[in-house]
Design a protein around this motif. Structure first.
Motif, PDB file in Angstrom:
ATOM      1  N   TRP A 163     -23.690   5.783 -22.825  1.00  9.19           N
ATOM      2  CA  TRP A 163     -24.705   5.506 -21.795  1.00  9.19           C
ATOM      3  C   TRP A 163     -25.989   6.270 -22.107  1.00  9.19           C
ATOM      4  O   TRP A 163     -27.097   5.735 -21.951  1.00  9.19           O
ATOM      5  N   LEU A 164     -25.875   7.506 -22.541  1.00  9.30           N
ATOM      6  CA  LEU A 164     -27.060   8.286 -22.888  1.00  9.30           C
ATOM      7  C   LEU A 164     -27.860   7.622 -24.001  1.00  9.30           C
ATOM      8  O   LEU A 164     -29.089   7.627 -23.988  1.00  9.30           O
ATOM      9  N   LEU A 165     -27.159   7.039 -24.966  1.00 16.25           N
ATOM     10  CA  LEU A 165     -27.811   6.420 -26.117  1.00 16.25           C
ATOM     11  C   LEU A 165     -28.203   4.971 -25.882  1.00 16.25           C
ATOM     12  O   LEU A 165     -29.032   4.416 -26.611  1.00 16.25           O
ATOM     13  N   GLY A 166     -27.565   4.332 -24.888  1.00 17.85           N
ATOM     14  CA  GLY A 166     -27.705   2.887 -24.751  1.00 17.85           C
ATOM     15  C   GLY A 166     -26.979   2.159 -25.870  1.00 17.85           C
ATOM     16  O   GLY A 166     -27.301   1.014 -26.204  1.00 17.85           O
ATOM     17  N   ASP A 167     -25.955   2.797 -26.442  1.00 13.04           N
ATOM     18  CA  ASP A 167     -25.224   2.261 -27.586  1.00 13.04           C
ATOM     19  C   ASP A 167     -23.809   2.839 -27.545  1.00 13.04           C
ATOM     20  O   ASP A 167     -23.637   4.043 -27.718  1.00 13.04           O
ATOM     21  N   TRP A 168     -22.833   1.976 -27.327  1.00 13.26           N
ATOM     22  CA  TRP A 168     -21.451   2.434 -27.121  1.00 13.26           C
ATOM     23  C   TRP A 168     -20.585   2.336 -28.380  1.00 13.26           C
ATOM     24  O   TRP A 168     -19.380   2.360 -28.292  1.00 13.26           O
ATOM     25  N   ARG A 169     -21.204   2.242 -29.552  1.00 15.48           N
ATOM     26  CA  ARG A 169     -20.379   2.045 -30.754  1.00 15.48           C
ATOM     27  C   ARG A 169     -19.659   3.306 -31.200  1.00 15.48           C
ATOM     28  O   ARG A 169     -18.647   3.245 -31.883  1.00 15.48           O
TER      29      ARG A 169
END
Length: 446
Positions: A163-169
């Motif tokens: 969520w912090l990154l906007g990227d859950w990979r």
């Protein structure tokens, strides 16, 4: 919400977020490691609701004074090891998370076919067992069949990091050991990569890796600078070890809702209920019991625990022989999903009952240290205690008697501080090296 603030230092700051079993904590430190702010709050809703993790973190960062929040250069998150959820690739949860303490005995056969016996993921109390249960649910069946490439399996800290990154990979290596990540071989264990649902597994990175800045929308919601870097964190117990900075021969016990034991070793150790992490270039072995402060709070309030503890004389045994588990099932020092609590007979005296519970917890801890020694851990010289239970002097004395080693209580240290230290180290390592100016030839003396 509780807080501690101070300091007027200059330079970029680092923050650590601890997603514990009973609440969220945020610590901010300066470049010298001084704690400038520490705040804690309960989860706004249930522990297994991922939105509660996000909302609690937002509340804590928004409560920071601007002179601290606007100077944050890096942030790192830890979470309870093993708490797992299924989500879409955009992070939307497909249901509540399955908590770290949940065993899935119906998955025993499937686990044996997927991963080698004895690895951290082979237990019915592992993250992999919970992953198989999630995949067997209506929302997970398409991923299990390979027809839903959009589904992801993410641990608590990794989901909030996404969520912090906007990227859950991404997934941090320590959080994913119990899902089947093999640290030594740097790959997924056994048959995991050959499963139809393998795309649901994260891309694993080392703890302390800088993954990028905060996503713009996330930075705005948190009230933090968009330049703030997101650093791959660790588990809550590993974060506590970072805060304690143990010397050779030290063991770390985290006395929180659960009882967690950690010790550095020369070589990796494997066994049922154990986890072996790599932290700061060293191997860290440990185990977590389901027993701990959580079972105490089933019977007493914090005020009652403090008052009744003063009435305990640790030199006089209670004569009670409890196994203070909060429910059926144990992970360490015994990996047994069917192990039952023993909480009777209950004496008339509440103080005597509490003493029996604390003695039972001390026995479990002593058995844990014995188990680690049997598996090859170095001789234990002393124990450093962290967490809320480290504030209890009577419990410390009972533990010292059971362990037969010095026990030092350090309640002021927290997992959030450990994550802040990890973030600060990553921030310093990622800072550009100043270029040396070339001397002007004409300015040289003849």
């Amino acid at each position: 919400m509780t807080s501690r603030r101070g300091g007027n230092e200059i330079g970029p700051l680092a923050a650590g977020v601890d997603l514990g079993s009973s609440g969220i904590r945020l610590a901010v430190i300066d470049a010298q490691g001084q704690v400038l702010s520490e705040q804690a709050t309960a989860y706004p809703s249930s522990f297994n609701n991922p939105s509660s993790w996000r909302q609690g973190m937002v509340a804590l960062t928004r409560a920071l004074p601007a002179q601290l929040s606007q100077r944050l250069g890096a942030i790192s998150v830890d979470g309870t090891s093993g708490t797992l959820l299924a989500c879409h690739s955009g992070g939307t949860p497909l249901g509540p998370a399955l908590a770290y303490s949940l065993a899935c005995p119906e998955q025993a056969g499937a686990l044996a076919a997927l991963v080698p016996r004895g690895c951290a993921a082979a237990s019915v109390s592992s993250s992999l067992a919970r992953a198989l249960r999630l995949l067997a649910s209506p929302t997970g069946r398409e991923a299990e069949a390979g027809t839903d490439p959009d589904l992801l399996l993410r641990h608590q800290a990794d989901w909030l990091m996404g969520w912090l990154l906007g990227d859950w990979r991404w997934g941090e290596e320590g959080n994913n050991l119990r899902l089947g990540w093999d640290l030594r071989r740097q790959c997924w264990a056994g048959e995991l990569e050959r499963q139809a649902w393998a795309a649901a597994l994260p891309e694993v990175v080392e703890s302390g890796t800088v993954l990028g800045p905060l996503a713009p929308g996330c930075a705005a919601e948190l009230g933090l600078p968009g330049s703030c870097l997101v650093v791959a964190g660790s588990t809550d117990a590993n974060a506590a070890v970072l805060a304690a900075d143990p010397a050779p021969g030290d063991g770390i016990t985290v006395l929180g809702t659960t009882l967690v034991l950690k010790q550095f070793v020369a070589e990796p150790i494997e066994g049922p209920g154990l986890s072996c992490h790599r932290l700061g270039g060293r191997w860290l072995v440990g185990g977590a019991s389901n027993a701990g402060g959580g079972v105490l709070r089933q019977f007493f309030t914090e005020a009652e625990l403090e008052q009744l503890s003063r009435q305990i004389d640790p030199s006089r045994p209670s004569g009670l022989h409890y196994r203070p588990l909060p429910a059926k099932g144990e992970r360490f020092p015994l990996d047994d999903p069917d192990l039952l609590p023993i909480l009777e007979p209950r004496p008339v005296s509440d103080a005597l009952f509490l003493q029996g519970l604390l003695e039972g917890l001390a026995r479990i801890e002593a058995q844990g240290w014995t188990r680690l020694a049997q598996l090859g851990a170095p001789p234990l010289q002393r124990v450093i205690s962290l967490g809320g239970g480290a504030r209890n002097p009577q419990w410390r004395q009972l533990r010292q008697q059971a362990i037969a080693r010095p026990v030092l209580n350090r309640p002021g240290l927290s997992a959030a501080q450990g994550m802040a230290r990890l973030a600060q180290r990553a921030l310093k390592a990622s800072a550009p090296t100043p270029k040396m100016e070339e001397p002007d030839p004409e300015s040289k003396s003849p």
